[in-house]
Write a protein that holds these residues in place. Structure first.
Motif, PDB file in Angstrom:
ATOM      1  N   TYR A   1       0.903 -11.712  15.260  1.00 43.04           N
ATOM      2  CA  TYR A   1       0.449 -12.002  13.899  1.00 43.04           C
ATOM      3  C   TYR A   1      -0.501 -10.931  13.372  1.00 43.04           C
ATOM      4  N   ASP A   2      -1.446 -10.487  14.197  1.00 42.98           N
ATOM      5  CA  ASP A   2      -2.448  -9.517  13.737  1.00 42.98           C
ATOM      6  C   ASP A   2      -1.805  -8.201  13.324  1.00 42.98           C
ATOM      7  N   GLN A   3      -0.844  -7.736  14.090  1.00 39.08           N
ATOM      8  CA  GLN A   3      -0.168  -6.480  13.743  1.00 39.08           C
ATOM      9  C   GLN A   3       0.596  -6.630  12.428  1.00 39.08           C
ATOM     10  N   MET A   4       1.223  -7.785  12.239  1.00 36.62           N
ATOM     11  CA  MET A   4       1.945  -8.037  10.990  1.00 36.62           C
ATOM     12  C   MET A   4       0.987  -7.990   9.802  1.00 36.62           C
ATOM     13  N   CYS A   5      -0.160  -8.650   9.920  1.00 39.29           N
ATOM     14  CA  CYS A   5      -1.131  -8.672   8.825  1.00 39.29           C
ATOM     15  C   CYS A   5      -1.648  -7.284   8.503  1.00 39.29           C
ATOM     16  N   GLN A   6      -1.890  -6.486   9.535  1.00 39.07           N
ATOM     17  CA  GLN A   6      -2.373  -5.124   9.325  1.00 39.07           C
ATOM     18  C   GLN A   6      -1.352  -4.293   8.564  1.00 39.07           C
ATOM     19  N   GLU A   7      -0.075  -4.416   8.943  1.00 35.24           N
ATOM     20  CA  GLU A   7       0.958  -3.623   8.290  1.00 35.24           C
ATOM     21  C   GLU A   7       1.176  -4.086   6.853  1.00 35.24           C
ATOM     22  N   LEU A   8       1.194  -5.394   6.622  1.00 38.02           N
ATOM     23  CA  LEU A   8       1.358  -5.899   5.260  1.00 38.02           C
ATOM     24  C   LEU A   8       0.195  -5.447   4.372  1.00 38.02           C
ATOM     25  N   SER A   9      -1.010  -5.479   4.902  1.00 37.33           N
ATOM     26  CA  SER A   9      -2.177  -5.041   4.140  1.00 37.33           C
ATOM     27  C   SER A   9      -2.088  -3.555   3.803  1.00 37.33           C
ATOM     28  N   TYR A  10      -1.648  -2.764   4.787  1.00 39.24           N
ATOM     29  CA  TYR A  10      -1.498  -1.334   4.549  1.00 39.24           C
ATOM     30  C   TYR A  10      -0.454  -1.073   3.464  1.00 39.24           C
ATOM     31  N   GLN A  11       0.677  -1.769   3.546  1.00 38.71           N
ATOM     32  CA  GLN A  11       1.737  -1.586   2.562  1.00 38.71           C
ATOM     33  C   GLN A  11       1.264  -1.967   1.161  1.00 38.71           C
ATOM     34  N   ALA A  12       0.431  -2.987   1.066  1.00 33.20           N
ATOM     35  CA  ALA A  12      -0.097  -3.388  -0.242  1.00 33.20           C
ATOM     36  C   ALA A  12      -1.073  -2.354  -0.790  1.00 33.20           C
ATOM     37  N   SER A  13      -1.919  -1.825   0.074  1.00 30.13           N
ATOM     38  CA  SER A  13      -2.941  -0.876  -0.385  1.00 30.13           C
ATOM     39  C   SER A  13      -2.318   0.427  -0.866  1.00 30.13           C
ATOM     40  N   VAL A  14      -1.296   0.940  -0.170  1.00 33.22           N
ATOM     41  CA  VAL A  14      -0.695   2.214  -0.576  1.00 33.22           C
ATOM     42  C   VAL A  14       0.106   2.069  -1.867  1.00 33.22           C
ATOM     43  N   ARG A  15       0.462   0.841  -2.224  1.00 37.21           N
ATOM     44  CA  ARG A  15       1.173   0.607  -3.484  1.00 37.21           C
ATOM     45  C   ARG A  15       0.220   0.187  -4.601  1.00 37.21           C
ATOM     46  N   ASN A  16      -1.070   0.265  -4.316  1.00 32.62           N
ATOM     47  CA  ASN A  16      -2.111  -0.008  -5.305  1.00 32.62           C
ATOM     48  C   ASN A  16      -2.145  -1.452  -5.793  1.00 32.62           C
TER      49      ASN A  16
END
Length: 214
Positions: free
Chosen positions: A18-33
């Motif tokens: 779960y933690d790795q999934m949350c980290q990746e989703l958060s990263y994907q959201a941040s790079v798309r502003n």
């Protein structure tokens, strides 16, 4: 499209926990502003992964559409009471409490929509609004001070396509109900204007623009 891309590239099965999934989703959201990103449960509760906690202003139709497998746009607020545009895509991710999400929801500041749709035109004779069917404003330009578009029409418009303001508003609501484009002319302070209404996808909103006739 940006939110679709996140869902497409971040399958829950591709992560080790779960933690790795949350980290990746958060990263994907941040790079798309995106301003925020959260998992949305079947009972309408957000599990925020990125950004501040958000609240849906009209949660029932938003949740119902997502449960029915429909993409949906809604308005929400952040902890400071600022308006946030919420984009929801039905999808299933594991949540921290062991349940599964109904949707992934991303947020954008309302100013992004204003800029994208050019709601803040420099020309004083051009006005654009995003409306609900009852005439209340979802987003309006800075020069609009009345509580609803219908109130604005009743106060400012003397003639709309040769019809009374009330007849015009009835026709406008009929076009909204039918999800049809609508256009007409108006006279405001003696100046002839063109009015155009169009249905906005994935929402219960309408874009209305008033501009010089010539």
């Amino acid at each position: 499209d940006q939110l679709d891309a996140i869902v497409t590239t971040t399958s829950p099965q591709s992560f080790q926990g779960y933690d790795q999934m949350c980290q990746e989703l958060s990263y994907q959201a941040s790079v798309r502003n995106f301003e925020c990103l959260g998992l949305y449960s079947s009972d309408g509760v957000f599990e925020m992964l990125y950004g501040s906690q958000i609240t849906v202003s009209d949660p029932e139709p938003f949740l119902e559409s997502l449960k029915n497998g429909e993409k949906k746009v809604a308005i929400g607020t952040d902890p400071n009471g600022e308006k946030i545009i919420l984009l929801g895509i039905p999808t299933t991710y594991p949540m921290g409490n062991g349940s599964s999400s109904t949707a992934l929801v991303a947020g954008l500041p309302a100013a992004y929509i204003s800029d994208t749709l050019s709601l803040e035109e420099n020309d004083d004779h051009v006005y654009s609004f995003i409306l609900r069917r009852d005439g209340s404003f979802v987003i309006r330009n800075a020069n609009t001070y009345r509580n609803s578009y219908f109130e604005r029409v009743r106060m400012l418009y003397s003639d709309v396509g040769g019809k009374s303001p009330e007849t015009y508003l009835i026709e406008l609501q009929q076009a909204m109900d039918a999800h049809q484009d609508y256009s007409t002319e108006s006279v405001i302070d003696g100046d002839q204007r063109h009015i155009y209404l169009t249905d906005l996808p994935y929402s219960a909103w309408y874009l209305l623009t008033t501009m010089p006739y010539s």
